[in-house]
Design a protein around this motif. Structure first.
Motif, PDB file in Angstrom:
ATOM      1  N   ARG A 121       1.590  49.570  32.751  1.00  0.00           N
ATOM      2  CA  ARG A 121       2.772  49.559  31.882  1.00  0.00           C
ATOM      3  C   ARG A 121       4.016  50.070  32.619  1.00  0.00           C
ATOM      4  O   ARG A 121       5.105  49.489  32.518  1.00  0.00           O
ATOM      5  N   ASP A 124       5.510  47.531  34.541  1.00  0.00           N
ATOM      6  CA  ASP A 124       5.899  46.328  33.791  1.00  0.00           C
ATOM      7  C   ASP A 124       5.009  45.142  34.089  1.00  0.00           C
ATOM      8  O   ASP A 124       5.470  43.994  34.067  1.00  0.00           O
ATOM      9  N   SER A 143      -6.725  49.636  17.199  1.00  0.00           N
ATOM     10  CA  SER A 143      -5.750  50.541  16.598  1.00  0.00           C
ATOM     11  C   SER A 143      -6.219  51.995  16.711  1.00  0.00           C
ATOM     12  O   SER A 143      -5.447  52.900  17.036  1.00  0.00           O
ATOM     13  N   SER A 148      -2.544  50.938  21.448  1.00  0.00           N
ATOM     14  CA  SER A 148      -1.596  49.899  21.039  1.00  0.00           C
ATOM     15  C   SER A 148      -0.150  50.290  21.344  1.00  0.00           C
ATOM     16  O   SER A 148       0.733  49.441  21.280  1.00  0.00           O
ATOM     17  N   ASP A 149       0.083  51.557  21.717  1.00  0.00           N
ATOM     18  CA  ASP A 149       1.438  51.904  22.164  1.00  0.00           C
ATOM     19  C   ASP A 149       1.681  51.425  23.601  1.00  0.00           C
ATOM     20  O   ASP A 149       2.819  51.362  24.059  1.00  0.00           O
ATOM     21  N   VAL A 151      -0.236  48.537  25.017  1.00  0.00           N
ATOM     22  CA  VAL A 151      -0.479  47.097  25.099  1.00  0.00           C
ATOM     23  C   VAL A 151      -0.056  46.502  23.769  1.00  0.00           C
ATOM     24  O   VAL A 151      -0.541  46.920  22.715  1.00  0.00           O
ATOM     25  N   GLU A 152       0.831  45.528  23.834  1.00  0.00           N
ATOM     26  CA  GLU A 152       1.308  44.987  22.563  1.00  0.00           C
ATOM     27  C   GLU A 152       0.290  44.086  21.897  1.00  0.00           C
ATOM     28  O   GLU A 152       0.214  43.990  20.688  1.00  0.00           O
ATOM     29  N   GLU A 153      -0.494  43.411  22.724  1.00  0.00           N
ATOM     30  CA  GLU A 153      -1.313  42.364  22.144  1.00  0.00           C
ATOM     31  C   GLU A 153      -2.798  42.577  22.384  1.00  0.00           C
ATOM     32  O   GLU A 153      -3.231  42.881  23.496  1.00  0.00           O
ATOM     33  N   CYS A 154      -3.579  42.400  21.312  1.00  0.00           N
ATOM     34  CA  CYS A 154      -5.038  42.376  21.424  1.00  0.00           C
ATOM     35  C   CYS A 154      -5.480  41.034  20.860  1.00  0.00           C
ATOM     36  O   CYS A 154      -5.310  40.759  19.674  1.00  0.00           O
TER      37      CYS A 154
END
Lengths: 249, 249
Positions: A121, A124, A143, A148-149, A151-154
């Motif tokens: 992260r 980037d 969650s 999830s803070d 990685v935006e996507e699962c």
């Protein structure tokens, strides 16, 4: 000979498995099975035979039911119905408690999981958590993991096939050869990656569900890591290495 | 020689332990500990050292906190605070989930548990379930076990000492020598029984919490059973045997 001048990012997308790569999972399936064996033992059934029956029904049903905690519990219930169709009510209560324990098991991150995602992260580097099973159950664990803070996507698919991976990469507009799949399963993580032309890292675990065991198609193209803690140093090494290293780990 | 004419009931009261005698219990403490070790490993701590620390703190704190799931979780939390006072929030979430899993673990009866209680009940033999720990937690497990239709009373004490057992027997107006204590713990079930003059049956389990290990005071007065399934045949044998057999198992 051409000189490469652009700032190299090693990969355009990191596709990271969840269960048993980012957090403990198979452990809780094993516990549900152990409790089921104890329950049937208390009902008078021989434990080794019950275990064999569970394993064979599990393999038979996988194609029908898909992967995940609820399908597995469905298999256990089918075995219970088969062995003991008329059973005392305490056995049904105990079975309901075994089910709840598996569906709501603690989400305990594996060593280096959070640190590696933080490392990606900070740089980037685009990443996706990619897992198979039931949408709600997998998203609940994601969650609860507190990741999830970072990685935006699962993305949850029914089954991790080469086609499912190819679709995912194509929907993100990423060349397979510029993507890296990281996971603990030869069958669901590594081999699909190799089949579509992606790179792969296997984070091996002693605890591997029987159905996930499979020979690695092209062992020379797969790098093994003991834990995700070693991922940053591996990626730093790749960044510093000649261009070819980014393709064949 | 005097002839005994009254219909003999072998014992006037059966005092039956709950955790690990009627249902699985230590298994879930072990799992909570295993999860705690995984959690601290993920936080960077060496597992064998953490395990040693947990065991020594557990013994130290027992005298202060009493027995039970919540006191044990209190010990784990104290160790976590000691090792890692400033920790990421996912670790606290995982700890909360470990706690919930222990407090609400499945209640899985051990082989023969229900059948033995049914056997006693059919013969109108007075019995009490007798356990130590926290009132609400133990009563919740008793209710979830589905055994409360067979046994009216579940007595929970803070700690199973000879005094606590003597008080229980006296409150029921039962001579200690006419009572039988059945349990899996040398320290908490068998030795207090022997000290007050009751008979004792040890249902041994491989899984025994360290603090419960203790030499049996008078091994000749204690009968061992592999499981509660063997209780009816033992009691039938005693009923048929000469009078002396009812006193010294």
């Amino acid at each position: 000979m051409e000189t490469v001048t652009r700032r190299r990012t090693v990969f355009d997308l990191f596709v990271i498995d969840a269960d048993d790569t980012l957090w403990e999972s198979a452990l809780y399936f094993e516990r549900a099975e152990e409790d089921f064996i104890l329950l049937t033992r208390s009902l008078g059934f021989d434990s080794p035979s019950v275990r064999r029956l569970v394993h064979s029904r599990d393999i038979e049903r996988l194609a029908l039911t898909g992967y995940g905690a609820r399908p597995y519990l469905g298999t256990l219930r089918a075995v219970l119905d088969e062995l003991c169709p008329r059973r005392p009510s305490w056995a049904d209560s105990a079975f309901a408690e075994i089910s709840r324990a598996l569906l709501e098991h603690p989400v305990i991150l594996l060593p280096g999981a959070r640190q590696s995602l933080e490392w990606l992260r900070e740089r980037d580097l685009p990443m996706i958590v990619y897992t198979m099973g039931e949408q709600d159950h997998q998203l609940s664990k994601f969650s609860r993991s507190g990741l999830s803070d970072l990685v935006e996507e699962c993305v949850v698919v029914e089954r991790k096939t080469p086609e499912a991976l190819a679709d995912l990469l194509s929907s993100k507009g990423v060349e397979p050869s510029r993507s890296l799949v990281i996971g603990n399963s030869p069958r669901s993580d590594v081999n699909p990656a190799l089949k579509v032309g992606a790179s792969a890292i296997l984070c091996s675990r002693e605890r591997l569900w029987q159905a996930e065991k499979e020979d690695i198609l092209d062992p020379g193209r797969v790098h093994h890591l003991e834990t995700l803690s070693d991922l940053p140093s591996l990626l730093s090494f790749l960044e510093a290495a000649p261009d070819s290293a980014s393709r064949d780990l």
